[in-house]
Write an enzyme that holds these catalytic residues in place. Structure first.
Site, PDB file in Angstrom:
ATOM      1  N   CYS A   8      -7.555  -5.526  -4.521  1.00  0.00           N
ATOM      2  CA  CYS A   8      -6.683  -4.378  -4.995  1.00  0.00           C
ATOM      3  C   CYS A   8      -6.189  -3.944  -6.686  1.00  0.00           C
ATOM      4  O   CYS A   8      -7.012  -3.551  -7.429  1.00  0.00           O
ATOM      5  CB  CYS A   8      -5.717  -5.113  -4.075  1.00  0.00           C
ATOM      6  SG  CYS A   8      -4.114  -3.487  -3.982  1.00  0.00           S
TER       7      CYS A   8
ATOM      8  N   HIS B  38      -6.818  -6.248   1.010  1.00  0.00           N
ATOM      9  CA  HIS B  38      -6.590  -7.344   1.366  1.00  0.00           C
ATOM     10  C   HIS B  38      -7.479  -8.178   1.862  1.00  0.00           C
ATOM     11  O   HIS B  38      -7.028  -8.433   2.500  1.00  0.00           O
ATOM     12  CB  HIS B  38      -4.642  -7.318   0.726  1.00  0.00           C
ATOM     13  CG  HIS B  38      -4.486  -7.029   0.006  1.00  0.00           C
ATOM     14  ND1 HIS B  38      -4.090  -7.469  -1.530  1.00  0.00           N
ATOM     15  CD2 HIS B  38      -3.840  -6.089  -0.646  1.00  0.00           C
ATOM     16  CE1 HIS B  38      -3.048  -7.370  -1.928  1.00  0.00           C
ATOM     17  NE2 HIS B  38      -3.520  -5.748  -1.777  1.00  0.00           N
TER      18      HIS B  38
ATOM     19  N   GLU C   2      -8.032 -11.530   1.755  1.00  0.00           N
ATOM     20  CA  GLU C   2      -6.685 -12.866   2.068  1.00  0.00           C
ATOM     21  C   GLU C   2      -5.625 -12.373   3.340  1.00  0.00           C
ATOM     22  O   GLU C   2      -5.819 -13.483   3.700  1.00  0.00           O
ATOM     23  CB  GLU C   2      -6.050 -12.430   0.391  1.00  0.00           C
ATOM     24  CG  GLU C   2      -5.499 -11.905   0.389  1.00  0.00           C
ATOM     25  CD  GLU C   2      -4.425 -11.276  -0.812  1.00  0.00           C
ATOM     26  OE1 GLU C   2      -4.029 -10.267  -0.809  1.00  0.00           O
ATOM     27  OE2 GLU C   2      -6.400 -10.428  -0.648  1.00  0.00           O
TER      28      GLU C   2
END
Length: 244
Positions: free
Chosen positions: A122, A225, A227
């Protein structure tokens, strides 16, 4: 690097962290912090996460830090200072975080010089582009007429991206095919791509969602993202494998 090529120990993965006002019990103070999902993603991929809070970007400090880790993750967060790419600040651009910009740009440049594996997420992907000479769109709704990339505060948008054939990203994601559904939370994006970088994924309205550095052993930036996707750790696993 912290481990030799023949070392079987889990590699140390450095993650840049925020410096924010935070509350803990009766205390309220500035603290180095990072959402736990980043740490979980690294651990589940087989690495050991190490937080890297903002620091003076002098070469000695940068070198000592990189000597102690095996790979680098540039994490998300506040907008990159538009002055770094010669632009005036848009009214929707956040206050600059000079400490993060300077520290993380220095870490990234030195990691590239060392051919250390890195994953930029990001804000990290945006900083990768700016560090290497590119520019950013400061407010995507002005460009694409949509809020889908950041639909509401603390709400991730779900975006489909098309992965470029023959890219490193396609090889890493393998069985996904040409399209991938990702978790997005950004109101800025890459505009002019820095010369050393290649675009490896776009959304359906043309927004650049992934970049890679072909000259690097492992150098990938994603605007989304990863994660946040507990079911898909392939990018983190690939980074950890490269760090071994």
């Amino acid at each position: 690097m912290a481990s030799s090529a023949s070392d079987t120990r889990p590699p140390l993965i450095g993650l840049t962290s925020y410096l924010e006002q935070a509350s803990q019990g009766v205390w309220n103070y500035r603290a180095a912090l990072l959402p736990e999902v980043y740490l979980i993603a690294v651990r589940e991929a087989g690495g050991i996460p190490v937080l890297l809070p903002p620091h003076s970007p002098d070469p000695e400090a940068v070198g000592r830090v990189l000597d102690g880790i095996d790979a680098l993750v540039l994490t998300g967060g506040a907008d990159v200072d538009p002055a770094l790419y010669g632009a005036d600040r848009h009214e929707r651009t956040q206050d600059p975080r000079h400490d993060r910009d300077a520290w993380e740009s220095a870490l990234l440049a030195a990691a590239i010089d060392r051919d250390m594996p890195f994953l930029a997420i990001c804000r990290g992907a945006q900083l990768l582009n700016v560090t290497l000479g590119g520019t950013l769109h400061q407010h995507l709704p002005d460009v694409v007429g949509s809020e889908k990339y950041q639909p509401a505060p603390a709400v991730f948008g779900t975006v489909d991206v098309e992965v470029q054939h023959g890219s490193r990203l396609q090889r890493l994601l393998g069985s996904v095919g040409d399209r991938l559904t990702v978790h997005a939370y950004h109101h800025q994006a890459v505009d002019r791509v820095a010369e050393p970088l290649l675009v490896s994924a776009r959304s359906d309205d043309g927004v650049i969602e992934a970049l890679e550095l072909p000259s690097a052993r492992f150098g990938v930036g994603v605007q989304w993202h990863p994660e946040e996707d507990a079911a898909d750790r392939r990018l983190f696993t690939a980074l950890v494998d490269a760090a071994r």
